[in-house]
Scaffold this active site. Structure first.
Site, PDB file in Angstrom:
ATOM      1  N   GLU A 170      -1.435 -16.162  -3.366  1.00  0.00           N
ATOM      2  CA  GLU A 170      -0.935 -15.049  -4.167  1.00  0.00           C
ATOM      3  C   GLU A 170      -0.444 -15.577  -5.507  1.00  0.00           C
ATOM      4  O   GLU A 170       0.245 -16.599  -5.566  1.00  0.00           O
ATOM      5  CB  GLU A 170       0.208 -14.337  -3.433  1.00  0.00           C
ATOM      6  N   CYS A 213      -9.677  -1.206  -4.243  1.00  0.00           N
ATOM      7  CA  CYS A 213      -9.154   0.121  -4.599  1.00  0.00           C
ATOM      8  C   CYS A 213      -9.894   0.711  -5.790  1.00  0.00           C
ATOM      9  O   CYS A 213      -9.469   1.743  -6.322  1.00  0.00           O
ATOM     10  CB  CYS A 213      -7.654   0.045  -4.901  1.00  0.00           C
ATOM     11  N   GLN A 263       0.834  -1.194   0.000  1.00  0.00           N
ATOM     12  CA  GLN A 263       0.000   0.000   0.000  1.00  0.00           C
ATOM     13  C   GLN A 263       0.876   1.254   0.000  1.00  0.00           C
ATOM     14  O   GLN A 263       1.853   1.328   0.730  1.00  0.00           O
ATOM     15  CB  GLN A 263      -0.914   0.005   1.221  1.00  0.00           C
ATOM     16  N   TYR A 289      -5.298 -13.132  -2.790  1.00  0.00           N
ATOM     17  CA  TYR A 289      -4.508 -12.040  -3.381  1.00  0.00           C
ATOM     18  C   TYR A 289      -3.683 -11.414  -2.260  1.00  0.00           C
ATOM     19  O   TYR A 289      -3.701 -10.204  -2.020  1.00  0.00           O
ATOM     20  CB  TYR A 289      -5.397 -10.997  -4.060  1.00  0.00           C
ATOM     21  N   ASP A 313      -8.613  -9.246  -1.377  1.00  0.00           N
ATOM     22  CA  ASP A 313      -7.981  -7.964  -1.718  1.00  0.00           C
ATOM     23  C   ASP A 313      -7.422  -8.041  -3.139  1.00  0.00           C
ATOM     24  O   ASP A 313      -6.211  -8.066  -3.348  1.00  0.00           O
ATOM     25  CB  ASP A 313      -6.862  -7.652  -0.710  1.00  0.00           C
TER      26      ASP A 313
END
Length: 462
Positions: free
Chosen positions: A348, A418, A291, A324, A391
């Protein structure tokens, strides 16, 4: 509603070779993507650098005859909104940039708007996406209608200096630069006001970057050593790369990287950075995801764990998954919560990020780190979960993954997004599968841009 233009167009050409027309428009509502909506001769025009209710002169930057809609930049404000302020960054200020014959750089498209109005505009976008894409006839009670400020104590309410990561291009003359929005034109820059002091202190704009196509910088919020990644142009020699590395501040590690293969080659120091969040340390290699707002990791972890804990979905002995998962930001905190009797599956797709997760979580025996596509892992390793943390990248999870998540029958899903459009689309898929939105928070983790982050709690209907 949208507004119609009040003047005809006139041709104009800038020094960068862009040929376009000008028009005077009455600006309508905000739209997803950093635009406001107007109309010109019956055609929709998406206008950047405006505020709803203004009258502006624009430059049509994308106005093909057969296009369904046009795009435009503000070049003059004729009737200003009371929420308009002087832009803090000259190269991102549209009227000023076009006045110098080139388009503005991207990345600060809301810099002309007060922070309070920026957040209300973002809230309007979230509401519009919930009704249009998620299918709500009325806004859900789970949505407070507020986009929450983050980090105001650190920046004095300016919304500046929050980026711990920044990406730059290089001009043909070898100077640090940034691309204009939806353009190949690169504008030289000598500051990055949204970036942290540690990034600006590197003074990358003083370097001769000939032979480099792109520069990526990561400067952890904990003050640990920053990393500069140099993407060389084809044919650039190792000697040239090492000369640039030598010219950089000795405080930074430097590495070369290939964006196509994600290969990172050490030039000086280490090829990774050390991040901190929620009582944990994380190694993040090269271009690995983290982030970018200095307070984002703690903010998002806090929102996710609060949602799950309040619903009793996260507790000692729980079985959860982090999908993720990146370098394991949420995974480490989930492992703390489930304790020695619970378990966490961390999935991931990117090999580099998955390797980082293994290093970061090696002391958590109840964590299983799997590298692979989320849909494949869920199909090959079916299990019953108490909760999932989702995410995904900006494109969202998508219909197929949502279907698999629903089929795995977890008790709850915490969805971190996002992008309000892809989130609302996926939320629509969940709702059509019988799931409901129990909680939704939105955070202004990208001040002076149109971006925001949402955290939602979803549960199956009783």
């Amino acid at each position: 509603m949208t507004a119609r233009s009040s003047a005809t167009t006139q041709p104009a050409t800038d020094e960068a070779g862009h040929t376009g027309e000008e028009a005077v428009l009455d600006v309508g509502p905000v739209a997803h993507g950093g635009h406001c909506v107007a109309r010109h001769e019956g055609r929709v025009v998406f206008v950047r650098h405006a505020i709803p209710g203004e009258k502006v002169r624009v430059r049509l930057t994308d106005a093909a005859d057969g296009a369904k809609f046009w795009r435009a930049d503000v070049i003059e404000v004729l009737e200003a909104s009371p929420d308009r302020v002087e832009h803090f960054w000259h190269v991102a200020d549209s009227p000023r940039a076009w006045g110098h014959g080139h388009p503005p750089v991207g990345g600060a498209e809301f810099g002309h708007v007060t922070l309070a109005r920026q957040r209300s505009l973002k809230a309007e976008v979230v509401a519009e996406q919930l009704t249009r894409l998620a299918g709500f006839e009325q806004l859900p009670s789970a949505w407070t209608g507020e986009v929450e400020a983050v980090g105001e104590k650190d920046d004095g309410g300016s919304g500046l200096g929050w980026r711990t990561r920044a990406s730059f291009s290089v001009t043909p003359g070898g100077r640090l630069g940034m691309h204009a929005h939806r353009s190949n034109h690169i504008v030289a820059v000598r500051e990055m006001p949204l970036a942290s002091e540690a990034i600006n202190a590197l003074r990358l704009w003083d370097l001769d970057l000939q032979g480099i196509e792109r520069v990526e910088v990561a400067a952890p919020a904990n003050g640990s050593r920053p990393l500069v990644l140099l993407a060389p142009a084809p044919g650039t020699k190792d000697k040239r790369l090492r000369a640039i590395a030598a010219a950089l501040s000795a405080e930074a590690s430097v590495a070369a990287f290939d964006p196509l293969t994600s290969t990172v080659t050490q030039l000086r120091g280490r090829t990774w950075v050390q991040e901190s969040a929620a009582g944990h340390e994380y190694r993040v290699t090269g271009e690995g995801f983290w982030q970018i707002h200095r307070d984002a990791p703690g903010t998002l972890v806090g929102a996710v764990t609060q949602f799950l804990a309040e619903g009793d979905f996260l507790h000692p002995g729980a079985v959860v998954a982090d999908l993720y998962a990146g370098a394991g930001l949420f995974t480490a905190v989930l492992a703390d919560a489930v304790g020695g009797t619970g378990s966490v599956l961390s999935v991931e797709g990117a090999p580099g990020a998955s390797r980082d997760a293994r290093k970061n979580l090696h002391s958590a025996p109840r964590v299983e780190v799997v590298q692979g596509r989320v849909e494949r892992v869920l199909r090959q390793q079916p299990r019953n979960f108490d909760a999932l943390v989702l995410d995904p990248p900006r494109a969202g999870a998508g219909k197929a993954v949502v279907g698999q998540l629903v089929a795995s029958q977890p008790r709850a899903i915490a969805y971190v997004s996002c992008d309000p459009a892809s989130f609302a689309r996926d939320l629509g898929y969940f709702r059509r599968s019988g799931w409901g939105l129990v909680g939704l928070r939105a955070f202004d983790l990208y001040p002076h841009t149109h971006h925001l982050e949402t955290v939602a709690l979803l549960t199956p209907a009783p």
